[in-house]
Design a protein around this motif. Structure first.
Motif, PDB file in Angstrom:
ATOM      1  N   UNK A   1       0.862  -1.185   0.000  1.00  0.00           N
ATOM      2  CA  UNK A   1       0.000   0.000   0.000  1.00  0.00           C
ATOM      3  C   UNK A   1       0.897   1.233   0.000  1.00  0.00           C
ATOM      4  N   UNK A   2       0.788   2.035  -1.054  1.00  0.00           N
ATOM      5  CA  UNK A   2       1.654   3.194  -1.222  1.00  0.00           C
ATOM      6  C   UNK A   2       0.822   4.470  -1.055  1.00  0.00           C
ATOM      7  N   UNK A   3       1.255   5.326  -0.132  1.00  0.00           N
ATOM      8  CA  UNK A   3       0.623   6.631   0.047  1.00  0.00           C
ATOM      9  C   UNK A   3       1.397   7.653  -0.777  1.00  0.00           C
ATOM     10  N   UNK A   4       0.733   8.252  -1.765  1.00  0.00           N
ATOM     11  CA  UNK A   4       1.357   9.261  -2.617  1.00  0.00           C
ATOM     12  C   UNK A   4       0.834  10.634  -2.185  1.00  0.00           C
ATOM     13  N   UNK A   5       1.740  11.499  -1.757  1.00  0.00           N
ATOM     14  CA  UNK A   5       1.347  12.804  -1.230  1.00  0.00           C
ATOM     15  C   UNK A   5       1.207  13.828  -2.354  1.00  0.00           C
ATOM     16  N   UNK A   6       0.131  14.624  -2.288  1.00  0.00           N
ATOM     17  CA  UNK A   6      -0.039  15.775  -3.197  1.00  0.00           C
ATOM     18  C   UNK A   6      -0.905  16.805  -2.469  1.00  0.00           C
ATOM     19  N   UNK A   7      -0.370  17.405  -1.399  1.00  0.00           N
ATOM     20  CA  UNK A   7      -1.184  18.280  -0.533  1.00  0.00           C
ATOM     21  C   UNK A   7      -1.774  19.483  -1.238  1.00  0.00           C
ATOM     22  N   UNK A   8      -1.153  19.936  -2.320  1.00  0.00           N
ATOM     23  CA  UNK A   8      -1.630  21.146  -3.004  1.00  0.00           C
ATOM     24  C   UNK A   8      -2.373  20.843  -4.299  1.00  0.00           C
ATOM     25  N   UNK A   9      -2.686  19.578  -4.537  1.00  0.00           N
ATOM     26  CA  UNK A   9      -3.346  19.207  -5.781  1.00  0.00           C
ATOM     27  C   UNK A   9      -4.676  18.512  -5.497  1.00  0.00           C
ATOM     28  N   UNK A  10      -5.734  19.022  -6.109  1.00  0.00           N
ATOM     29  CA  UNK A  10      -7.060  18.402  -6.019  1.00  0.00           C
ATOM     30  C   UNK A  10      -7.773  18.639  -7.349  1.00  0.00           C
ATOM     31  N   UNK A  11      -8.438  17.628  -7.884  1.00  0.00           N
ATOM     32  CA  UNK A  11      -8.447  16.247  -7.407  1.00  0.00           C
ATOM     33  C   UNK A  11      -7.113  15.557  -7.665  1.00  0.00           C
ATOM     34  N   UNK A  12      -7.053  14.281  -7.334  1.00  0.00           N
ATOM     35  CA  UNK A  12      -5.801  13.546  -7.466  1.00  0.00           C
ATOM     36  C   UNK A  12      -5.297  13.591  -8.907  1.00  0.00           C
ATOM     37  N   UNK A  13      -4.006  13.879  -9.087  1.00  0.00           N
ATOM     38  CA  UNK A  13      -3.459  13.901 -10.456  1.00  0.00           C
ATOM     39  C   UNK A  13      -3.205  12.499 -11.019  1.00  0.00           C
ATOM     40  N   UNK A  14      -3.343  11.482 -10.184  1.00  0.00           N
ATOM     41  CA  UNK A  14      -3.072  10.112 -10.639  1.00  0.00           C
ATOM     42  C   UNK A  14      -4.331   9.506 -11.239  1.00  0.00           C
ATOM     43  N   UNK A  15      -4.289   9.192 -12.524  1.00  0.00           N
ATOM     44  CA  UNK A  15      -5.416   8.588 -13.228  1.00  0.00           C
ATOM     45  C   UNK A  15      -5.024   7.159 -13.602  1.00  0.00           C
ATOM     46  N   UNK A  16      -5.256   6.258 -12.688  1.00  0.00           N
ATOM     47  CA  UNK A  16      -4.850   4.866 -12.867  1.00  0.00           C
ATOM     48  C   UNK A  16      -6.036   3.953 -12.632  1.00  0.00           C
ATOM     49  N   UNK A  17      -5.971   2.757 -13.243  1.00  0.00           N
ATOM     50  CA  UNK A  17      -7.049   1.782 -13.132  1.00  0.00           C
ATOM     51  C   UNK A  17      -6.512   0.467 -12.595  1.00  0.00           C
ATOM     52  N   UNK A  18      -7.425  -0.321 -12.091  1.00  0.00           N
ATOM     53  CA  UNK A  18      -7.061  -1.678 -11.695  1.00  0.00           C
ATOM     54  C   UNK A  18      -6.432  -2.404 -12.881  1.00  0.00           C
ATOM     55  N   UNK A  19      -5.327  -3.070 -12.633  1.00  0.00           N
ATOM     56  CA  UNK A  19      -4.636  -3.809 -13.690  1.00  0.00           C
ATOM     57  C   UNK A  19      -3.522  -3.047 -14.359  1.00  0.00           C
ATOM     58  N   UNK A  20      -3.433  -1.726 -14.116  1.00  0.00           N
ATOM     59  CA  UNK A  20      -2.352  -0.945 -14.715  1.00  0.00           C
ATOM     60  C   UNK A  20      -1.006  -1.382 -14.128  1.00  0.00           C
ATOM     61  N   UNK A  21      -0.011  -1.456 -14.999  1.00  0.00           N
ATOM     62  CA  UNK A  21       1.350  -1.760 -14.543  1.00  0.00           C
ATOM     63  C   UNK A  21       2.078  -0.443 -14.306  1.00  0.00           C
ATOM     64  N   UNK A  22       2.645  -0.297 -13.128  1.00  0.00           N
ATOM     65  CA  UNK A  22       3.310   0.959 -12.773  1.00  0.00           C
ATOM     66  C   UNK A  22       4.657   0.677 -12.118  1.00  0.00           C
ATOM     67  N   UNK A  23       5.476   1.725 -12.082  1.00  0.00           N
ATOM     68  CA  UNK A  23       6.691   1.760 -11.273  1.00  0.00           C
ATOM     69  C   UNK A  23       6.569   2.968 -10.355  1.00  0.00           C
TER      70      UNK A  23
END
Length: 801
Positions: free
Chosen positions: A129-151
Motif C-alpha cells: 500500500x503506497x501513500x502518494x502525497x499531493x497536498x496542493x493538488x485536487x483532485x488527485x493527479x493520478x489517473x490509474x485503473x485496476x490492472x495498470x502496470x506501474x513503477x
C-alpha cells in the motif's frame, strides 16, 4: 437439521482460534484432517450418522487450523513483509484495486513483482500500500485503473505496531487485508505508468466506471475554490462507493460518538436498503418475483465489484446473495443457516477475518436481530411509519454488538437507538437519490447540479442529526475495557433468556443476572488497579514521548501523549487511550505537557477528551496552535491548571515530584522550543527518575548549574537520543544506571544517534529503547528497580515453534 452451517462455522472458528494461539506443524494438521475425513466417511458408510457428523465437525476444526497455519506462515514469511531498507527504492507491479483517495493524498494498492535498488533487480511478490502525497493538488493527479502496470519510487514506512503490553491492532488489520507492507512517496511525479502496462479486463472496466462516478461527485461537491471535496461529497462517496478516506476528523468523530458511523460504512444496512429499493422498482414495473431475485443477484454482484471488495460490502453482499439464491432454489430459507453459511464461506476465503472487528460486528448484529427481533416487537407499541420496527432493529442489533463495541472501542453509545429513527430513513433517501444522481449527472450537468443540491441538504440534515445529543454525555461516553468474564456473562444470560425453563423463578433469575452483567458492562464500576510501588511506563508511541507514572496507591500521571505531525494518525486515540483503558484507568490525576511539539502534544488532546482529568500542568504555552486550543477546549472547567517551573515541588504518596527546568519568565505564551521543555525529577527513597523531554546540551548545563548533586538511577534520554543532547559532562554528573530512549522504529531523524549510543555504552549505562523493546515498565520500591518490556512479554507468550 435446520441449520448445519451454525455448527460447521463454530467448528471452523474454533480451529482458527486454536491455531492462532498454538503452533502445530502443518503436516500434523493435514494428517489429522485426513484421518477425521476418513472416520467421517466410515461412520456414514456404517450408518452411524451422528458419529459421522461429529467427525465432520472435527475435520472442519482441523481444516480451520490448517488454513490458518498455512496462511499465517505464508504471510509472515513473505519477502515484501520482511523488506525494510531505508531510503527510496523502485517498486514495479500491477494495481490490484483502484486508487483510493484521502485529503491531499492518494493510496495505491500494488501487487509487487520486482524491486529495483542499488542498480539491482529482485523478484519479490506481495501486496504494497503506497501513500502518494499531493497536498496542493485536487483532485488527485493520478489517473490509474485496476490492472495498470506501474513503477513507483517510494520509501517503506516504519512499522506501526506500537507494542504496549497487548495485542497490536494494526498488525492484525494489515493481515486481515493481506497487505504485506506500507510505503510513502512524496510526489505523483514518482509514479510512472508503464507503456502497454494497462490491460483490458472486467476489473479495469469496473475500475473505470468507479472513477467516473467519483469524478461526478468531485464536479458537484467540491469545496469553494475547488481545493478539496466538501464533507457532503465525502459522506456521499462513503455511503455509495465505500470510500471514507476524504471524511475529515470532525465528521468522523461526530458519527462515531453518535453511534451513526455504521451508516456511512457500507454494510448490511446499505445492501438491504439498495435491495429493497431495487426490488420495489422491479415489482413496480411488474417483474415477477423469481426473475426479480435473479436481477437483484446480478446487480449486487456488480455493486460488490464496483466497491472493489471492501470487506464490509463483501460480507453484506455474500449474505444477501446467499439469501436470494436460497429463495430461487427453495421456497423457504432458514435465515440462521444463511447467515452462518456466509460466515463459513468468508472464513474459508480468509481465516484472518475471525479477528476482524467488522466481521464480528456484522454477524453479531445480524444473528441478534434474527433471534430477538420477533420477541422485542411483541413488547413494543404499534407506532405509525414503522417506527416500532425501526426501533426494534436498532435495539436488537445493539444487544448483539454492545460488548464488542465496549471491549474494542471503549465506547458506550445509547444515542443511536433514538437517532436511527431519523438517520436510517435519511440514509435511504440519500442512497436512492444518490444512485439517481450518479446515473443522471454524467448525462446532464444541470440535472446533476439540481440533484446535488437536494443531496447536500439531506446530508447536512443527516450530519445535524448526529450532533443532537452532543450536550448530553450520558448518551455516549468512554469507559475502560470490561473484564472478559463480564462479556461472557452478558452473552450467556442473554441467550438463556431465549429458553423457557420448567423450573419456576428461573427465568426472572436469568433476567436479573443479565441486567447485572449489562450494568457492569456499561458502567465499569471498578476502581483503577492499585500500585504497591512507584511505576513508570514509557509507552511505545513511535517517534514521540508518552510516560505513565503510577504512584503507590491509585493516583496516575500522564506525561505527554505522543503524536504525528500531520495528524494522519491519532496516537492518543489509537495507542495511548487503549493502553490506559486496558489498565482500568478512568481518571488521570495529573496530565502534563512538557512542550507543544506534535510528537508530545498531539496525543494529549484526545486523552483529555477521553478521561477525567484532575490537574493539568505545563510551563509555557504555544501561540496560535490549533491542537493546543483543542486540548484546552477538552479540559473541563473543573480541571486545576498550573504553570510549572524550576522550584516547583509536589509530594504524592511518598513520591517527590520536582521541576528542574525551565526557569520561570514572561511572557508565558511563546514559540515552542525544545530548550524550554519541562524537566521533572521523580524520586522515592534512594531511587530517582529524570524525565528530560526534548532538552538539548544547553539546557543540560543550565540544570547542572542549579542542581549540582543530581545523581539519578533512570534517565529518559533527552530528545530521543539526538546528538545535540546527552552531553558527556551531563552524563558523568548524573551517573544514570539505566537510560530509556523513546524513538520510532526506522524513523527519518536517525535517532538515537550512534555517537550517543556509543557514549552510553562507554559509561556502562544500560540502554532500553522503545523502538526495539516496545513499552518499558520500571518499578521502584525506593531501593531496587524491576524492569519489564513488551518485547519480553510477547516472547514469553509466543508458542514455541
Amino acid at each position: 437439521m435446520p441449520f448445519p452451517f451454525l455448527f460447521l462455522t463454530i467448528s471452523l472458528s474454533s480451529g482458527i482460534l486454536v491455531a492462532s494461539q498454538a503452533s502445530i506443524p502443518l503436516p500434523v494438521l493435514v494428517f489429522l484432517l485426513l484421518v477425521s475425513l476418513i472416520a467421517a466417511w466410515l461412520g456414514f458408510a456404517l450408518r452411524h450418522n451422528r458419529l459421522s457428523f461429529a467427525f465432520i465437525l472435527a475435520a472442519v476444526c482441523f481444516l480451520g487450523m490448517t488454513l490458518y497455519a498455512y496462511r499465517d506462515h505464508a504471510y509472515e514469511d513473505n519477502a515484501l513483509r520482511q523488506f525494510d531498507q531505508a531510503g527510496y527504492v523502485d517498486f514495479s507491479g500491477r494495481l490490484y484495486k483502484s486508487p483510493s483517495f484521502g485529503q491531499g493524498r492518494t493510496f495505491l494498492h500494488l501487487r509487487v513483482e520486482k524491486i529495483h535498488r542499488l542498480k539491482r533487480e529482485e523478484n519479490v511478490g506481495g501486496n504494497l500500500r503506497v501513500t502518494v502525497l499531493h497536498p496542493d493538488q485536487y483532485p488527485s493527479p493520478l489517473k490509474l485503473l485496476t490492472g495498470d502496470r506501474i513503477v513507483v519510487s517510494a520509501r517503506i514506512l516504519p512499522v506501526r505496531d506500537f507494542r504496549n503490553f497487548g495485542q497490536p491492532r494494526l498488525a492484525n488489520l494489515r493481515k486481515n487485508q493481506n497487505i504485506h507492507n506500507h510505503a510513502i512517496s512524496k510526489s505523483p511525479l514518482l509514479v510512472e505508468k508503464q507503456e502497454g502496462g494497462g490491460r483490458f479486463s472486467a476489473f479495469s472496466l469496473i475500475s473505470s466506471i468507479r472513477q467516473k462516478l467519483q469524478q461526478s461527485i468531485e464536479r458537484h461537491f467540491s469545496s469553494p475554490g475547488r481545493t478539496s471535496l466538501s464533507q457532503e461529497g465525502a459522506v456521499l462517496e462513503a455511503m455509495l462507493l465505500g470510500e471514507r478516506g476524504r471524511l475529515d476528523e470532525t465528521t468522523t468523530r461526530a458519527l462515531q460518538k453518535s453511534g451513526l458511523f455504521h451508516l456511512i460504512a457500507i454494510s448490511g444496512a446499505h445492501v438491504a436498503i439498495l435491495s429493497a429499493l431495487l426490488f420495489f422498482i422491479l415489482r413496480l414495473i411488474r417483474v415477477r418475483q423469481r426473475p426479480a431475485y435473479l436481477v437483484l443477484i446480478f446487480i449486487l454482484l456488480f455493486y460488490a465489484s464496483l466497491v472493489e471488495g471492501r470487506a464490509s460490502v463483501h460480507r453484506a453482499a455474500i449474505m444477501a446473495l446467499a439469501y436470494l439464491a436460497g429463495k430461487l432454489l427453495w421456497k423457504n430459507v432458514n435465515l440462521i443457516n444463511t447467515v452462518f453459511f456466509s460466515a463459513f464461506f468468508l472464513l474459508l476465503s480468509n481465516p484472518f477475518f475471525l479477528f476482524d472487528m467488522g466481521f464480528e460486528l456484522t454477524f453479531a448484529a445480524t444473528f441478534s436481530i434474527i433471534l430477538f427481533m420477533p420477541r422485542v416487537l411483541k413488547h413494543l407499541p404499534r407506532l405509525p411509519l414503522q417506527i416500532s420496527e425501526l426501533f426494534g432493529l436498532s435495539l436488537t442489533a445493539q444487544m448483539g454488538i454492545l460488548p464488542f463495541l465496549v471491549r474494542s472501542f471503549n465506547r458506550v453509545t445509547f444515542s443511536a437507538l433514538l437517532l436511527n429513527l431519523a438517520a436510517v430513513p435519511l440514509t435511504g433517501l440519500i442512497m436512492g437519490l444518490g444512485f439517481l444522481f450518479l446515473l443522471l449527472s454524467s448525462l446532464s450537468f444541470s440535472i446533476g447540479q439540481l440533484l446535488s443540491q437536494a443531496l447536500a441538504f439531506l446530508i447536512r440534515t443527516f450530519l445535524f442529526v448526529s450532533h443532537l445529543f452532543d450536550g448530553l454525555p450520558v448518551f455516549s461516553y468512554r469507559i475502560p475495557t470490561p473484564h472478559l468474564a463480564t462479556v461472557i456473562g452478558y452473552f450467556v444470560f442473554l441467550f438463556l433468556l431465549l429458553l423457557r425453563p420448567k423450573i419456576k423463578g428461573l427465568r426472572p433469575a436469568f433476567f436479573i443476572s443479565f441486567a447485572f452483567c449489562l450494568a457492569l458492562l456499561i458502567t465499569y464500576p471498578f476502581p483503577a488497579s492499585s500500585s504497591k510501588t512507584l511505576k513508570l511506563t514509557f509507552l511505545d508511541v513511535g517517534q514521540g514521548d508518552s510516560i505513565l507514572v503510577e504512584f503507590p496507591g491509585r493516583k496516575k500521571m500522564l506525561i505527554d501523549g505522543g503524536g504525528v505531525p500531520d495528524a494522519s494518525f491519532d496516537i492518543g486515540e489509537h495507542v495511548v487511550s487503549p493502553f490506559l483503558w486496558r489498565k482500568g484507568i478512568k481518571t488521570i490525576d495529573y496530565l502534563v505537557s512538557t512542550h507543544a511539539h506534535p510528537d508530545h502534544l498531539n496525543g494529549i488532546k484526545t486523552v483529555a477528551a477521553n478521561f477525567r482529568v484532575i490537574n493539568f500542568w505545563e510551563s509555557f504555552s504555544p501561540p496560535q496552535n490549533p491542537v493546543y486550543q483543542d486540548l484546552l477546549a477538552s479540559l473541563k472547567p473543573s480541571v486545576k491548571k498550573a504553570r510549572v517551573f524550576r522550584g516547583f515541588v509536589r509530594e504524592e504518596a511518598g513520591v517527590r515530584i520536582e521541576a528542574l527546568h525551565p526557569q520561570e519568565s514572561t511572557p508565558y505564551v511563546r514559540e515552542t522550543s525544545n530548550e524550554e521543555s519541562l524537566v521533572l525529577r521523580i524520586a522515592q527513597g534512594e531511587l530517582s527518575f529524570l524525565l528530560t523531554a526534548d532538552v538539548g546540551s544547553e539546557s543540560e548545563l543550565d540544570i547542572l548549574r542549579h542542581f549540582d548533586d543530581l545523581r539519578v538511577q533512570v534517565l529518559k534520554s533527552p530528545h530521543h537520543g539526538s546528538r545535540t543532547s546527552s552531553s558527556l559532562f551531563f552524563l558523568e554528573k548524573i551517573q544514570p544506571e539505566v537510560v530509556v530512549i523513546s524513538a520510532g522504529r526506522g524513523n527519518v531523524y536517525g535517532v538515537p544517534h550512534p555517537d550517543v549510543l556509543e557514549r552510553y555504552e562507554r559509561l556502562g549505562i544500560r540502554i532500553l529503547r522503545t523502538d526495539s523493546e516496545g513499552a518499558i515498565e520500571i518499578s521502584a520500591d525506593g531501593r531496587t528497580l524491576v524492569i519489564r518490556t513488551a518485547r519480553q512479554e510477547s516472547q514469553e507468550a509466543s508458542p514455541a515453534m
